[in-house]
Design a protein around this motif. Structure first.
Motif, PDB file in Angstrom:
ATOM      1  N   LYS A  55       0.807  -1.221   0.000  1.00  0.00           N
ATOM      2  CA  LYS A  55       0.000   0.000   0.000  1.00  0.00           C
ATOM      3  C   LYS A  55       0.840   1.270   0.000  1.00  0.00           C
ATOM      4  O   LYS A  55       0.471   2.273  -0.627  1.00  0.00           O
ATOM      5  N   ASP A  56       1.962   1.227   0.698  1.00  0.00           N
ATOM      6  CA  ASP A  56       2.728   2.458   0.916  1.00  0.00           C
ATOM      7  C   ASP A  56       4.077   2.492   0.203  1.00  0.00           C
ATOM      8  O   ASP A  56       4.765   3.512   0.228  1.00  0.00           O
ATOM      9  N   GLY A  57       4.477   1.377  -0.406  1.00  0.00           N
ATOM     10  CA  GLY A  57       5.818   1.322  -0.981  1.00  0.00           C
ATOM     11  C   GLY A  57       5.958   1.945  -2.351  1.00  0.00           C
ATOM     12  O   GLY A  57       7.079   2.109  -2.852  1.00  0.00           O
ATOM     13  N   GLY A  58       4.853   2.262  -2.999  1.00  0.00           N
ATOM     14  CA  GLY A  58       4.927   2.877  -4.319  1.00  0.00           C
ATOM     15  C   GLY A  58       5.279   1.900  -5.432  1.00  0.00           C
ATOM     16  O   GLY A  58       5.698   2.316  -6.520  1.00  0.00           O
ATOM     17  N   TYR A  59       5.100   0.607  -5.188  1.00  0.00           N
ATOM     18  CA  TYR A  59       5.426  -0.402  -6.206  1.00  0.00           C
ATOM     19  C   TYR A  59       4.249  -0.574  -7.163  1.00  0.00           C
ATOM     20  O   TYR A  59       3.097  -0.618  -6.744  1.00  0.00           O
ATOM     21  N   LEU A  60       4.557  -0.678  -8.448  1.00  0.00           N
ATOM     22  CA  LEU A  60       3.516  -0.768  -9.471  1.00  0.00           C
ATOM     23  C   LEU A  60       3.221  -2.194  -9.905  1.00  0.00           C
ATOM     24  O   LEU A  60       2.129  -2.491 -10.367  1.00  0.00           O
ATOM     25  N   SER A  61       4.217  -3.077  -9.759  1.00  0.00           N
ATOM     26  CA  SER A  61       4.045  -4.460 -10.217  1.00  0.00           C
ATOM     27  C   SER A  61       4.803  -5.381  -9.277  1.00  0.00           C
ATOM     28  O   SER A  61       6.028  -5.303  -9.178  1.00  0.00           O
ATOM     29  N   SER A  62       4.078  -6.262  -8.580  1.00  0.00           N
ATOM     30  CA  SER A  62       4.684  -7.057  -7.509  1.00  0.00           C
ATOM     31  C   SER A  62       4.298  -8.527  -7.619  1.00  0.00           C
ATOM     32  O   SER A  62       3.169  -8.870  -7.976  1.00  0.00           O
ATOM     33  N   ILE A  63       5.265  -9.403  -7.286  1.00  0.00           N
ATOM     34  CA  ILE A  63       5.009 -10.833  -7.173  1.00  0.00           C
ATOM     35  C   ILE A  63       5.305 -11.259  -5.739  1.00  0.00           C
ATOM     36  O   ILE A  63       6.361 -10.913  -5.195  1.00  0.00           O
TER      37      ILE A  63
END
Length: 415
Positions: free
Chosen positions: A238-246
């Protein structure tokens, strides 16, 4: 060096450049000349180094120049996802050449099988297949491989891990003895060398940074207990600013449970596991690849079955049992010389596994401080139970009678 230096067929080069390829990666620079020279090859390279194009391009160059109208090349892959990705890459590179391909894999319905059968009967130039489904077509008599000039085993170590050794040897029995064989593997254990000795002839060998994660990966660990894992994961997403995560978990039961918790957060997420239908798996991967789905959760089946650019975060919710699996998992990010973040959650049970990983990659992983708001969360019961069979179970999964009250036979009386 550029791709012009390989003197590829003009139409093939046009396809290469149209896909944005300009400078070959190290594995491509080293392997393409060897393959074009006609030598058998053992190539060991980490994931994300461009090895698929390193064998496709010289093989496609051969097909384009020979003007063959039959099945010339066979690529064996461990999973349907990888087979499909290779097929898609052939389609892009071959756009101006007229070279055709067909992905052959199981898990679909009767319509998928029929589509594969028609592609085979149309004498496509390249077949990309998982071993099991390929054997089904071979035994049905639909498929003939007597004109194969190139055999490629992609991720050979993974295929052996999945128990395909006998299938591979059975398939090779259908091939001409005079052929070029290329074996690509991320690791080189003894059984891979044994396989290579049996099916290759005087092979060249190329090794590229075995078992070392890409330099662009920012590796981090959090030391925590199981009750802190999901709250921390929610904060990161929610807060890390990541756009695409696995997110990688050790078992599909954890994948399913974690999916429910994240979805309720609410976080846009999908779970990828073996209980899904083939069309459901394909839809999830397509949405993820098209950036319509920001988070995907899966087991190690995803670590070698997905090739998507722009993944900026990989989270090991559970530390993998095999250090090599750690390298494959985090290799989903920082692909093609980009950057990415890999975060691993480490509880007390996983400290030995962490040590094995750090020994393999030959450096310590940066320890991050757990957010203060999570430090007060209490550990769940039995947090420190070691890895291995559950209490009262044997390693074969059966109940241990000694732990469930079964009485021992009386000892004979002493004289």
């Amino acid at each position: 060096m550029t791709f012009h230096d390989f003197n590829f067929n003009e139409q093939l080069l046009e396809g290469v450049l149209s896909m944005g390829f300009t400078t070959p990666t190290p594995i491509q620079e080293m392997t393409i000349p060897v393959i074009m020279n006609g030598d058998d090859l053992i190539a060991c390279a980490q994931t994300g180094t461009g090895k698929t194009a390193s064998y496709l391009l010289p093989v496609m160059n051969y097909i384009a120049n020979s003007h063959n109208h039959h099945t010339t090349a066979l690529v064996l892959a461990p999973t349907r996802e990888l087979a499909q990705q290779i097929d898609q890459q052939v389609e892009g590179l071959a756009y101006f050449t007229g070279i055709s391909s067909q992905a052959v894999f199981g898990g679909g319905d009767g319509m998928a099988y029929e589509q594969q059968r028609r592609g085979i009967q149309n004498n496509v130039n390249i077949i990309i297949a998982t071993p099991g489904r390929l054997i089904a077509h071979l035994t049905s008599g639909v498929l003939k491989l007597d004109k194969i000039t190139h055999l490629i085993l992609d991720e050979a170590d993974r295929m052996l891990d999945m128990g395909f050794s006998d299938d591979i040897m059975r398939i090779i029995g259908y091939l001409p003895k005079k052929r070029q064989t290329l074996l690509f593997s991320a690791t080189m254990p003894g059984r891979i060398r044994t396989l290579a000795k049996n099916i290759l002839t005087d092979p060249q060998q190329i090794n590229i940074a075995i078992s070392q994660p890409a330099a662009g990966i920012d590796q981090q660990i959090y030391k925590l207990h199981d009750g802190q894992k999901t709250p921390l994961l929610k904060m990161l997403l929610k807060d890390g600013g990541y756009l695409s995560s696995i997110i990688f978990a050790s078992r599909k039961e954890i994948v399913k449970s974690l999916y429910k918790e994240l979805k309720a957060a609410p976080i846009s997420v999908a779970a990828f596991h073996s209980d899904l239908q083939q069309n459901e798996r394909e839809e999830i991967l397509l949405r993820f690849k098209n950036k319509q789905l920001p988070v995907i959760i899966g087991t190690d089946a995803l670590s070698r079955g997905i090739d998507v650019e722009g993944i900026d975060l990989v989270v090991n919710y559970d530390v993998p049992g095999d250090p090599e699996d750690y390298v494959h998992r985090i290799g989903r990010t920082a692909r093609a010389a980009t950057k990415g973040t890999a975060i691993t959650f480490v509880n007390n049970r996983d400290l030995k596994r962490l040590k094995s990983i750090e020994d393999l990659i030959e450096k310590p992983i940066a320890l991050k401080e757990l957010p203060e708001i999570l430090q007060s969360i209490e550990a769940p019961p039995k947090e420190d139970r070691p890895h291995g069979p559950a209490s009262g179970q044997r390693r074969d999964g059966k109940r241990n009678p000694k732990r469930f009250g079964k009485k021992k036979p009386p000892r004979p009386a002493q004289n």
